[in-house]
Design a protein around this motif. Sequence first.
Motif, mmCIF file in Angstrom:
data_model
loop_
_atom_site.group_PDB
_atom_site.id
_atom_site.type_symbol
_atom_site.label_atom_id
_atom_site.label_comp_id
_atom_site.label_asym_id
_atom_site.label_seq_id
_atom_site.Cartn_x
_atom_site.Cartn_y
_atom_site.Cartn_z
ATOM 1 N N ALA A 32 51.999 23.252 -53.994
ATOM 2 C CA ALA A 32 50.660 23.000 -54.527
ATOM 3 C C ALA A 32 49.862 22.149 -53.561
ATOM 4 N N SER A 33 48.542 22.256 -53.661
ATOM 5 C CA SER A 33 47.680 21.349 -52.896
ATOM 6 C C SER A 33 47.538 20.057 -53.689
ATOM 7 N N ARG A 34 47.038 19.059 -53.017
ATOM 8 C CA ARG A 34 46.831 17.791 -53.695
ATOM 9 C C ARG A 34 45.795 17.912 -54.807
ATOM 10 N N ILE A 69 43.768 27.980 -51.976
ATOM 11 C CA ILE A 69 43.852 26.711 -51.227
ATOM 12 C C ILE A 69 42.908 26.836 -50.036
ATOM 13 N N SER A 70 42.024 25.847 -49.876
ATOM 14 C CA SER A 70 41.021 25.970 -48.815
ATOM 15 C C SER A 70 41.627 25.743 -47.427
ATOM 16 N N GLY A 71 42.694 24.925 -47.359
ATOM 17 C CA GLY A 71 43.328 24.691 -46.058
ATOM 18 C C GLY A 71 42.795 23.465 -45.351
ATOM 19 N N ILE A 128 42.709 19.882 -43.530
ATOM 20 C CA ILE A 128 43.600 19.358 -42.491
ATOM 21 C C ILE A 128 44.831 18.686 -43.091
ATOM 22 N N GLN A 129 44.624 17.936 -44.190
ATOM 23 C CA GLN A 129 45.759 17.219 -44.795
ATOM 24 C C GLN A 129 46.743 18.180 -45.451
ATOM 25 N N HIS A 130 46.272 19.345 -45.890
ATOM 26 C CA HIS A 130 47.203 20.337 -46.427
ATOM 27 C C HIS A 130 47.953 21.015 -45.274
ATOM 28 N N GLN A 131 47.197 21.349 -44.239
ATOM 29 C CA GLN A 131 47.804 21.987 -43.059
ATOM 30 C C GLN A 131 48.931 21.142 -42.473
ATOM 31 N N ILE A 145 45.360 33.792 -49.580
ATOM 32 C CA ILE A 145 44.605 34.575 -50.554
ATOM 33 C C ILE A 145 43.488 33.666 -51.054
ATOM 34 N N ASN A 146 42.252 34.016 -50.702
ATOM 35 C CA ASN A 146 41.128 33.136 -51.012
ATOM 36 C C ASN A 146 39.852 33.957 -51.122
ATOM 37 N N LYS A 147 39.005 33.603 -52.079
ATOM 38 C CA LYS A 147 37.754 34.327 -52.289
ATOM 39 C C LYS A 147 36.754 34.102 -51.164
ATOM 40 N N GLY A 193 46.326 26.135 -55.245
ATOM 41 C CA GLY A 193 45.379 25.032 -55.086
ATOM 42 C C GLY A 193 44.378 24.991 -56.221
ATOM 43 N N ARG A 194 43.246 24.353 -55.968
ATOM 44 C CA ARG A 194 42.216 24.222 -56.989
ATOM 45 C C ARG A 194 41.776 25.592 -57.523
ATOM 46 N N GLY A 195 41.923 26.606 -56.685
ATOM 47 C CA GLY A 195 41.540 27.964 -57.078
ATOM 48 C C GLY A 195 42.330 28.529 -58.243
ATOM 49 N N HIS A 246 55.750 18.912 -56.193
ATOM 50 C CA HIS A 246 55.387 20.213 -55.614
ATOM 51 C C HIS A 246 54.346 20.075 -54.502
ATOM 52 N N GLN A 247 53.806 18.878 -54.309
ATOM 53 C CA GLN A 247 52.701 18.741 -53.353
ATOM 54 C C GLN A 247 53.143 18.931 -51.910
ATOM 55 N N VAL A 248 52.402 19.769 -51.211
ATOM 56 C CA VAL A 248 52.638 20.013 -49.790
ATOM 57 C C VAL A 248 51.502 19.353 -49.022
ATOM 58 N N GLY A 249 51.833 18.661 -47.935
ATOM 59 C CA GLY A 249 50.773 18.111 -47.097
ATOM 60 C C GLY A 249 51.017 16.686 -46.668
ATOM 61 N N GLN A 250 49.968 16.120 -46.109
ATOM 62 C CA GLN A 250 49.981 14.771 -45.557
ATOM 63 C C GLN A 250 50.657 13.751 -46.458
ATOM 64 N N THR A 251 50.299 13.731 -47.727
ATOM 65 C CA THR A 251 50.894 12.759 -48.640
ATOM 66 C C THR A 251 51.832 13.455 -49.622
ATOM 67 N N GLY A 252 52.348 14.615 -49.229
ATOM 68 C CA GLY A 252 53.349 15.323 -50.018
ATOM 69 C C GLY A 252 54.500 15.686 -49.106
HETATM 70 C C1 LIG Z 1 44.527 10.575 -46.969
HETATM 71 C C2 LIG Z 1 44.515 11.947 -47.562
HETATM 72 C C3 LIG Z 1 45.709 12.578 -47.832
HETATM 73 C C4 LIG Z 1 45.729 13.877 -48.372
HETATM 74 N N1 LIG Z 1 46.935 14.496 -48.591
HETATM 75 C C5 LIG Z 1 46.940 15.789 -49.023
HETATM 76 C C6 LIG Z 1 48.164 16.495 -49.204
HETATM 77 O O1 LIG Z 1 49.267 15.950 -49.031
HETATM 78 N N2 LIG Z 1 48.114 17.785 -49.597
HETATM 79 C C7 LIG Z 1 46.926 18.438 -49.836
HETATM 80 O O2 LIG Z 1 46.961 19.624 -50.181
HETATM 81 N N3 LIG Z 1 45.765 17.783 -49.702
HETATM 82 C C8 LIG Z 1 45.745 16.483 -49.312
HETATM 83 N N4 LIG Z 1 44.548 15.822 -49.207
HETATM 84 C C9 LIG Z 1 43.334 16.449 -49.798
HETATM 85 C C10 LIG Z 1 42.657 17.473 -48.917
HETATM 86 O O3 LIG Z 1 41.747 16.827 -48.071
HETATM 87 C C11 LIG Z 1 41.905 18.502 -49.802
HETATM 88 O O4 LIG Z 1 41.005 17.813 -50.634
HETATM 89 C C12 LIG Z 1 42.805 19.345 -50.685
HETATM 90 O O5 LIG Z 1 43.867 19.895 -49.918
HETATM 91 C C13 LIG Z 1 42.008 20.474 -51.297
HETATM 92 O O6 LIG Z 1 42.821 21.240 -52.161
HETATM 93 P P1 LIG Z 1 42.476 22.759 -52.449
HETATM 94 O O7 LIG Z 1 42.505 23.533 -51.194
HETATM 95 O O8 LIG Z 1 43.382 23.201 -53.528
HETATM 96 O O9 LIG Z 1 41.034 22.670 -53.093
HETATM 97 P P2 LIG Z 1 39.613 23.137 -52.520
HETATM 98 O O10 LIG Z 1 39.366 22.573 -51.179
HETATM 99 O O11 LIG Z 1 38.633 22.886 -53.594
HETATM 100 O O12 LIG Z 1 39.811 24.688 -52.329
HETATM 101 C C14 LIG Z 1 39.971 25.594 -53.356
HETATM 102 C C15 LIG Z 1 39.904 26.975 -52.727
HETATM 103 O O13 LIG Z 1 40.182 27.956 -53.710
HETATM 104 C C16 LIG Z 1 39.360 29.068 -53.495
HETATM 105 N N5 LIG Z 1 39.262 29.787 -54.760
HETATM 106 C C17 LIG Z 1 38.658 29.370 -55.927
HETATM 107 N N6 LIG Z 1 38.849 30.267 -56.892
HETATM 108 C C18 LIG Z 1 39.571 31.287 -56.356
HETATM 109 C C19 LIG Z 1 40.075 32.511 -56.870
HETATM 110 N N7 LIG Z 1 39.887 32.881 -58.146
HETATM 111 N N8 LIG Z 1 40.765 33.313 -56.031
HETATM 112 C C20 LIG Z 1 40.967 32.963 -54.736
HETATM 113 N N9 LIG Z 1 40.517 31.809 -54.209
HETATM 114 C C21 LIG Z 1 39.825 30.980 -55.006
HETATM 115 C C22 LIG Z 1 38.077 28.503 -52.977
HETATM 116 O O14 LIG Z 1 37.384 29.469 -52.195
HETATM 117 C C23 LIG Z 1 38.559 27.325 -52.136
HETATM 118 O O15 LIG Z 1 38.749 27.691 -50.767
HETATM 119 C C24 LIG Z 1 44.516 14.524 -48.666
HETATM 120 C C25 LIG Z 1 43.305 13.881 -48.395
HETATM 121 C C26 LIG Z 1 43.293 12.608 -47.848
HETATM 122 C C27 LIG Z 1 41.972 11.963 -47.552
#
Ligand SMILES: Cc1cc2nc3c(=O)[nH]c(=O)nc-3n(C[C@H](O)[C@H](O)[C@H](O)COP(=O)(O)OP(=O)(O)OC[C@H]3O[C@@H](n4cnc5c(N)ncnc54)[C@H](O)[C@@H]3O)c2cc1C
Lengths: 325, 265
Positions: free
Chosen positions: A237-239, A270-272, A274-277, A289-291, A212-214, A251-257
């Motif tokens: 991957a997360s979105r 990956i923060s987890g 709802i849309q990823h879950q 694995i998350n900080k 994910g963004r991490g 590679h996107q997993v989730g609601q729109t993947g």
């Molecule tokens: C209509 C709609 C549809 C969507 N569809 C999807 C979808 O299909 N799939 C999807 O994934 N999302 C989807 N989303 C987006 C979703 O709401 C989240 O914004 C997205 O999943 C967040 O991605 P993330 O967890 O990678 O990023 P973040 O929420 O920013 O989380 C990043 C995480 O990484 C951790 N981190 C940072 N650095 C490190 C490190 N060095 N080591 C360990 N951990 C670290 C942080 O603690 C944080 O928990 C959708 C949203 C909407 C509104």
Amino acid sequence: MSILVWIDHFGGKVQSASWETLGKARSLADATDGRVAVAVMGTDVRDIAEQAIAYGADVVYLYDDPVYEHFRLEPYAAAVKDATTSENPALLLFPATTRGRDVSALVACQMDLGLAPDAQEVSFQDGKVLAERPVYSGNLIAKVVVETTPAVVSLRPRTAPMPEADTSRQGEIVEKGAVIGEDAITTQVLNFEEKAVGEVSLTDARIIVSGGRGVKGPEGFEPLRELAQLLGAAIGASRAAVDAGWISYDHQVGQTGKTVRPDLYIACGISGAIQHQAGMRESKIIVAINKDPDAPIFQIADYGIVDDLFKIVPALTEELRKRLD
Amino acid sequence: MKFTVLLKQTPDTAELPKITPEQALAGNQGVTKVVNPWDEYAVEEGIRLKERFGGETVAMSMGPDEVDEALKSALAMGCDRAVRLWDESFEGSDVWGTALVLAKGVEKDGGADVILTGKMSVDGNSGAVAHGVACKLGVSLLTQVAKIVDISDGMITVERLLDEGRETVRAPLPAVVSVVKEINEPRYPTFIRIRKASRAKIPVLTAADLGLSPDQVGAAAAKVKWTELVKPPAKKREVVIIEGETPEEKARKLLDYLMNVEKVI
Ligand SMILES: Cc1cc2nc3c(=O)[nH]c(=O)nc-3n(C[C@H](O)[C@H](O)[C@H](O)COP(=O)(O)OP(=O)(O)OC[C@H]3O[C@@H](n4cnc5c(N)ncnc54)[C@H](O)[C@@H]3O)c2cc1C
Ligand SMILES: Nc1ncnc2c1ncn2[C@@H]1O[C@H](COP(=O)(O)O)[C@@H](O)[C@H]1O
């Protein structure tokens, strides 16, 4: 009573979801003294027909013709309808792969049959087909009854066990050719750009390593790829990672993947949300694995490591390499 | 050229986990509703096609009064017109009933060259309405579309995103095209457009307008019936947090669990 199963393959390589679906049909048929028929379309795919017998088919309708070279809905739907007419089944069962969902929906509509797409369970009761399918993106389960005979159901990959092949099984192969000719087909495939070889597809994957963004950038996926390669895993991957352009959308997993259900899902950074879950909650074992100890991913994880993924992921790769040697 | 976008109003994805079976059966009452996320890409593509090839983009949806809000969002983004299809007899339609109503709606509105849909609805999850509309209209069907390459000489060329790669295909118009997220980045409507859209009067076509009798649509015609709606069984257990002095120790412990206890590696 008979069940007709459609086999999905790409250029002769059968999706494992096809055999899972065939295995499910076999167990339903065994419970009701029924038989299992299979429909295979392609060019030079006789070996798939033979494999289908090993996996439980009693009869295989083999549509082997250049017209089936590329998957196109028109000739494929026509062939499935032809097999349905020959077999007169009570149930048409498809693997709910991308192609399986397309052809099942089109055949069902053309034949005016009830469709239960992406089911996780299917059964017979009092001569009717019942199915259970996730709705509301997996947050609710609908139990449905299909009011038509045959019923059309597609089965979600990795919900039924992979059957054992038995090469001593006997079955009949019925040769069929082109049901409609090239001149009756309006869709033309102009090009196909295949994915890099060796990349495991998310739908079939037993293990998925997801970032994910991490992971912080495109190069952040490298340690994940190393681990995935050792595990024979696919990369998810997360979105947030996809939208940042670090990895491609497929590679996107989730609601729109994609919706996946591997044996093991390793979520890194990956923060987890709802849309990823919505796309991975059904995985058998989830590792996070998350900080951040408060990240919502830990609420659905089986195992968690609160630490920097750039320390943990390479350590996992290293340790695994030792154990595999 | 005429482009018609079929969009559905669905619950906000953030609220999906909270929805009870009772709310779902009562038509998602008490739930915040939005344009189905996949359909935003269809709306955006409909507007871009008009910008590329000229013509008109129409937003169409089957649903009760409240669905006007979703159609207004599409107008605010840039669709030229909106049409809503509703009649009490449509209530309880399955995918094929919905597809029939939408197909008749498209025909009644004068047809379309390209009919755009989302990949699936986040509530119904069937991903089959596009197939149904193409089948009922007897036109081409292109799914998983990630790019519309060209429309010319009565043909549409698209790129489709498949598990094994990317396919370029050509098919005759009219065509139903269901899109995936990769196709575009939906625009935000401007303040002016939102204001204008909020005042729009959206015409409604009924069963009579569409020439549909009650036995063709709604619960009566449904070929698949929901017998029960339940919450999936709750998560089986608490998370095990792996502790350790070093990353290596944590990695060892985690692998012990995965290899020896769970046997997933
Ligand atoms: C209509 C709609 C549809 C969507 N569809 C999807 C979808 O299909 N799939 C999807 O994934 N999302 C989807 N989303 C987006 C979703 O709401 C989240 O914004 C997205 O999943 C967040 O991605 P993330 O967890 O990678 O990023 P973040 O929420 O920013 O989380 C990043 C995480 O990484 C951790 N981190 C940072 N650095 C490190 C490190 N060095 N080591 C360990 N951990 C670290 C942080 O603690 C944080 O928990 C959708 C949203 C909407 C509104
Ligand atoms: N009631 C509806 N009105 C208009 N379009 C719809 C409706 N239901 C479904 N669709 C379209 O069909 C697509 C697939 O929906 P579904 O088959 O329900 O997963 C959606 O993304 C919409 O584009």
